[in-house]
Design an enzyme around this catalytic site. Structure first.
Site, short mmCIF file in Angstrom:
data_model
loop_
_atom_site.label_atom_id
_atom_site.label_comp_id
_atom_site.label_asym_id
_atom_site.label_seq_id
_atom_site.Cartn_x
_atom_site.Cartn_y
_atom_site.Cartn_z
N GLU A 330 112.23 32.58 12.06
CA GLU A 330 113.57 32.90 11.58
C GLU A 330 114.51 31.71 11.59
OE1 GLU A 330 113.65 33.90 16.01
OE2 GLU A 330 112.23 33.94 14.34
N LYS A 381 98.75 23.97 10.25
CA LYS A 381 98.24 22.73 9.66
C LYS A 381 97.94 21.65 10.69
CE LYS A 381 102.73 20.58 8.87
NZ LYS A 381 103.60 19.89 7.91
N LYS A 423 92.13 17.50 3.51
CA LYS A 423 91.25 17.77 4.65
C LYS A 423 90.26 18.89 4.37
CE LYS A 423 94.58 16.07 8.06
NZ LYS A 423 95.47 15.48 7.04
N LYS A 435 91.20 25.61 5.20
CA LYS A 435 91.82 25.42 3.89
C LYS A 435 90.79 25.42 2.78
CE LYS A 435 95.76 24.89 3.45
NZ LYS A 435 96.83 25.90 3.31
N ASN A 460 98.59 13.57 3.12
CA ASN A 460 99.63 13.73 4.12
C ASN A 460 101.01 13.52 3.49
OD1 ASN A 460 98.03 13.75 6.88
ND2 ASN A 460 97.06 12.27 5.55
N VAL A 461 101.98 14.19 4.06
CA VAL A 461 103.34 14.15 3.53
C VAL A 461 104.24 13.43 4.52
CG1 VAL A 461 105.28 15.51 2.71
CG2 VAL A 461 102.95 16.29 2.29
N VAL A 468 102.73 12.05 11.34
CA VAL A 468 102.61 10.91 12.24
C VAL A 468 103.90 10.08 12.30
CG1 VAL A 468 101.67 9.35 10.50
CG2 VAL A 468 101.07 9.03 12.90
N GLU A 556 88.68 14.66 13.77
CA GLU A 556 89.39 13.68 12.96
C GLU A 556 88.40 12.67 12.37
OE1 GLU A 556 93.62 11.49 13.44
OE2 GLU A 556 92.18 11.11 15.04
#
Length: 627
Positions: A330, A381, A423, A435, A460-461, A468, A556
Site C-alpha cells: 500500500e 525479483k 535471467k 520467470k 537490469n534496470v 546494484v 548467480e
C-alpha cells in the site's frame, strides 16, 4: 515579500528603458530625415519637412513605445538575450514602421517621410538592440560585476566548460550571472577552428583529451559538460576523462534551455549512473505507443514498483480512458497515486490493493473494471532472497502470473504483456527459472484464448529497487568498502524509462505469443561501474574506498543472456526490438506439471528446485558452469 520589495526597482528600470527608447526613436527619425536630405539644412524645403517631423513625432514615438510594451520587450532579461530576442525586436520595430508608412501615405504626404521611415527603422533596431548589448557587456565586465556586488568570479572555484558551441557559450553566461556555479576560466572543444579563440572572454585552450592536463594547469574546481549531442560511449569517454581529474562534474539539466532565458537555479545537474551507460540510449516511437493506449482501460499489476510506477507515468501521458493500479504494497501504491494526482489531475485513476495470488480478488477487479490492456509487472525479483525462499518465488511469480492470465482471458482482455528478464535465459537461479515458467505460461495461454499474450525481456534496470547501483551508493556514503561479487561479472543495463518504453512498444507490436527482446548493446562490467560511482563521489577506488570481491552468490552467473538458442530472432519495425519465435511445447503436459508444481509449493516441498528443473530443461541449479 521579496517580490514586493523588488517591484519598485523593476518599474523604475522599465521606466528608464521607456524613456531611453523614446529618445532613440526621436533621434532616429530626425537623423534619418537629415540623411535623406543629404544634410542640406540650408535648402528652402528643409524647414517645412523639419516642422512636419516635429508635428508628427509625438504620435510616432507613442506608436513605437506601444509596440515595445505590447510585445513584452521590457520583460526580456537582456543579459541572457539570444537570436530569438533579436528576432522579436525586429518584429517589434517592423509593426510601427508599417503604421507610420501607411499614415504618411494616407494623411501626411511627406515627400521625405517614406524613405526616412525605413532608415529610421534600421537605426531604431541597431540602437535599441545595441543599448541592450552594451548593458550586457558592462554587466559581464569586471567593473560591472564589482558595482553589482557579483562575486561569481571566485578564484577559489574555477570552472572548465567542455564544449565551445552554443551550449558552451550559454553555460559560460550562466556561470557569469550566478555565483553558485563558480567562475568559467577555460573551455575545451574538439573543433580545431575554435582552439585559441575566446567565448565571452573564456579561452578555448585544448581538445577533450586535454581535460586532465588543463584541469591541473588552471586549478579547476568543477567541470560542466555542455555538449548535448554527446551520447553513449562518447559521453562515457568524456565522463571518464572528467572524473579522473577528481573535479566535481555536472551536465546541462535540460538541453532545451540553451538559447532561452537562463534559470537562476537548476541550470546544471550532477552526474548519475545512466549518464555513463556504454551505449546509445534507446529511443522509441512514442506516437505509436500513445495511439493504442489512448481511450483504453489499462491495468498495471505491481504498479507501485520501480517498473510498474514508470509504466503508470508513461501510460498516464497517453490519455487512457482509465488507469488501474493494482499492488499488494500500500505504501508504494499510495506514493504513485499521489504523484499522478498531482501531475495528471485529469486522469481517471483507480488504485487497488490486492495480491495476484488471490484469484477471487482478481476476478472481482476484472469483472468490475473490464480492462482492455494488462501490464503484469508484479513479481519477486531479488535473486539471493528468492534462492532462500524458492517456494515463495514460484507461488508469486509463476502462479501469480498464471492466475492473472486466466482471469484476463476469462474477462476478455485484449492484450496481456508480461514483464520478463534476461535471467530467464538458461537460468541458474530460482528467480530466473520462475520467470522462464512465466514466459511459458503466457505462450500457452496465448494458444488457448482470444487474448494476445506476450512477454518483454530486458536486462537490469538502473536505479530500480534492489538494484546494484543504490547498494554501491550506500556503501560509498558509509566510506566503503564496495562489494563486487566477481571482477569479471557483466550485466546488461538500461534506464527505467527505456525499459518501460520497450514494454509499451511491445504492447503495440503484439500479435500474440511473442517474446520481445531489446538489442541492449554491450554488457557493462559491474566492477567498472563501481569504480565510476566511487570517482563520481570524489574518491579514488582502492585508495580512498576499497573494493572487495565476495565471490558469486548462489544462482548467480558471470554474464546474462537475452535469448535462448532455440528461440531464434526476427525483426520488428524498430531495429532495436527483436522477437523470439515461440518454443514448441506440449500444453496439456505443461498444465499437468503446473498442477504438480502448485501442490509442491503449497506443501513447501524442499524439492521445489527439482520440480522446476523438470519443467525448464535449461535450468541447472546445482551445476553453474558459467561461474
Amino acid at each position: 515579500m521579496k517580490d514586493k520589495k523588488n517591484t519598485p526597482q523593476v518599474l523604475a528600470r522599465r521606466a528608464l528603458l521607456v524613456l531611453l527608447d523614446a529618445a532613440i526613436v526621436a533621434f532616429s527619425f530626425y537623423f534619418a530625415l537629415l540623411l535623406r536630405a543629404d544634410g542640406a539644412v540650408e535648402a528652402a524645403w528643409w524647414p517645412h519637412n523639419r516642422e512636419l517631423l516635429y508635428e508628427n513625432l509625438p504620435w510616432i514615438v507613442a506608436v513605437y513605445i506601444a509596440s515595445f510594451l505590447f510585445s513584452g520587450l521590457y520583460s526580456v532579461l537582456w543579459k541572457y538575450a539570444g537570436e530569438r530576442d533579436l528576432m522579436r525586436l525586429a518584429g517589434t520595430v517592423a509593426v510601427p514602421t508599417v503604421v507610420v508608412y501607411c499614415v504618411n501615405r494616407l494623411c501626411i504626404h511627406g515627400v521625405l517621410f517614406n524613405s526616412a521611415n525605413c532608415m529610421a527603422a534600421v537605426l531604431i533596431f541597431l540602437l535599441v538592440g545595441g543599448s541592450r548589448l552594451a548593458w550586457r557587456l558592462f554587466l559581464n565586465h569586471p567593473l560591472g560585476e564589482r558595482l553589482r556586488g557579483n562575486t561569481s568570479k571566485d578564484p577559489n572555484r574555477p570552472v572548465m566548460i567542455v564544449g565551445a558551441g552554443e551550449a558552451g557559450a550559454w553555460a559560460i553566461n550562466v556561470c557569469k550571472s550566478n555565483k553558485e556555479y563558480g567562475h568559467a576560466v577555460v573551455a575545451v572543444d574538439d573543433d580545431p577552428t575554435k582552439l585559441n579563440q575566446t567565448i565571452h572572454g573564456v579561452p578555448v585552450k585544448g581538445t577533450l583529451e586535454d581535460i586532465p592536463d588543463l584541469c591541473k594547469r588552471y586549478g579547476i574546481h568543477s567541470i560542466i559538460i555542455a555538449i548535448p549531442t554527446l551520447k553513449g560511449s562518447k559521453l562515457n569517454h568524456v565522463i571518464d576523462l572528467c572524473v579522473s581529474t577528481h573535479c566535481a562534474v555536472q551536465l546541462l539539466s535540460d538541453p532545451q534551455l540553451v538559447g532561452s532565458g537562463t534559470p537562476q537555479q537548476g541550470a546544471f545537474r550532477e552526474l548519475n549512473p545512466a549518464d555513463f551507460l556504454s551505449r546509445e540510449e534507446v529511443t522509441l516511437d512514442t506516437d505509436q505507443i500513445s495511439g493504442y493506449l489512448t481511450g483504453k482501460t489499462v491495468l498495471v499489476t505491481g504498479g507501485g514498483g520501480s517498473i510498474g510506477s514508470e509504466l503508470c507515468r508513461q501510460i498516464a501521458k497517453s490519455k487512457p480512458e482509465q488507469l488501474i493500479i493494482f499492488d499488494i504494497y500500500e505504501n508504494n501504491a499510495y506514493d504513485i497515486q499521489m504523484e499522478l494526482r498531482h501531475t495528471h489531475p485529469e486522469l481517471n485513476l483507480e488504485v487497488l490493493i490486492g495480491s495476484v495470488r488471490d484469484m477471487g480478488r482478481l476476478d472481482d477487479v476484472m469483472a468490475k473494471y473490464r480492462p482492455e490492456l494488462v501490464f503484469h509487472a508484479a513479481a519477486h525479483k531479488h535473486v539471493p532472497l528468492m534462492e532462500d525462499s524458492p517456494n515463495e518465488a514460484i507461488k508469486n511469480n509463476v502462479f501469480g502470473t498464471y492466475k492473472m492470465a486466466r482471469s484476463a482471458a476469462r474477462h476478455g482482455v485484449k492484450r496481456f504483456v508480461l514483464i520478463s528478464t534476461d535471467k530467464a535465459v538458461n537460468p541458474t537461479n530460482i528467480m530466473g527459472a520462475s520467470k522462464r515458467l512465466c514466459e511459458m505460461v503466457v505462450q500457452m495461454m496465448n494458444r488457448r484464448s482470444e487474448t494476445e499474450f506476450v512477454a518483454v525481456r530486458f536486462g537490469n534496470v538502473l536505479g530500480s529497487n534492489g538494484s546494484v547501483v543504490p547498494l554501491f551508493e550506500q556503501q560509498i556514503a558509509h566510506g566503503g568498502p564496495v562489494t563486487v561479487t566477481h571482477p569479471e561479472i557483466t550485466r546488461f543495463f538500461m534506464t527505467i524509462p527505456e525499459a518501460v518504453s520497450l514494454v509499451l512498444q511491445a504492447g503495440y507490436y503484439a500479435r500474440g505469443g511473442e517474446i520481445f527482446v531489446l538489442d541492449m548493446g554491450q554488457p557493462v562490467k559491474i566492477d567498472g561501474m563501481a569504480r565510476q560511482l566511487i570517482r563520481l563521489s570524489g574518491y579514488e577506488p582502492d585508495v580512498d574506498i576499497p573494493i572487495i570481491y565476495t565471490g558469486l552468490r548462489p544462482g548467480e552467473k558471470l554474464y546474462e543472456e537475452l535469448l535462448m538458442d532455440e528461440e531464434g530472432l526476427r525483426e520488428t519495425a524498430n531495429q532495436l526490438i527483436h522477437i523470439g519465435y515461440p518454443i514448441n511445447m506440449d500444453d496439456e503436459a505443461f498444465c499437468r506439471q503446473l498442477a504438480v508444481l502448485e501442490r509442491a509449493c503449497q506443501s513447501n516441498s524442499p524439492d521445489i528446485r527439482q520440480y522446476v528443473a523438470d519443467m525448464v530443461p535449461t535450468y541447472h541449479p546445482k551445476t553453474d558452469q558459467r561461474a
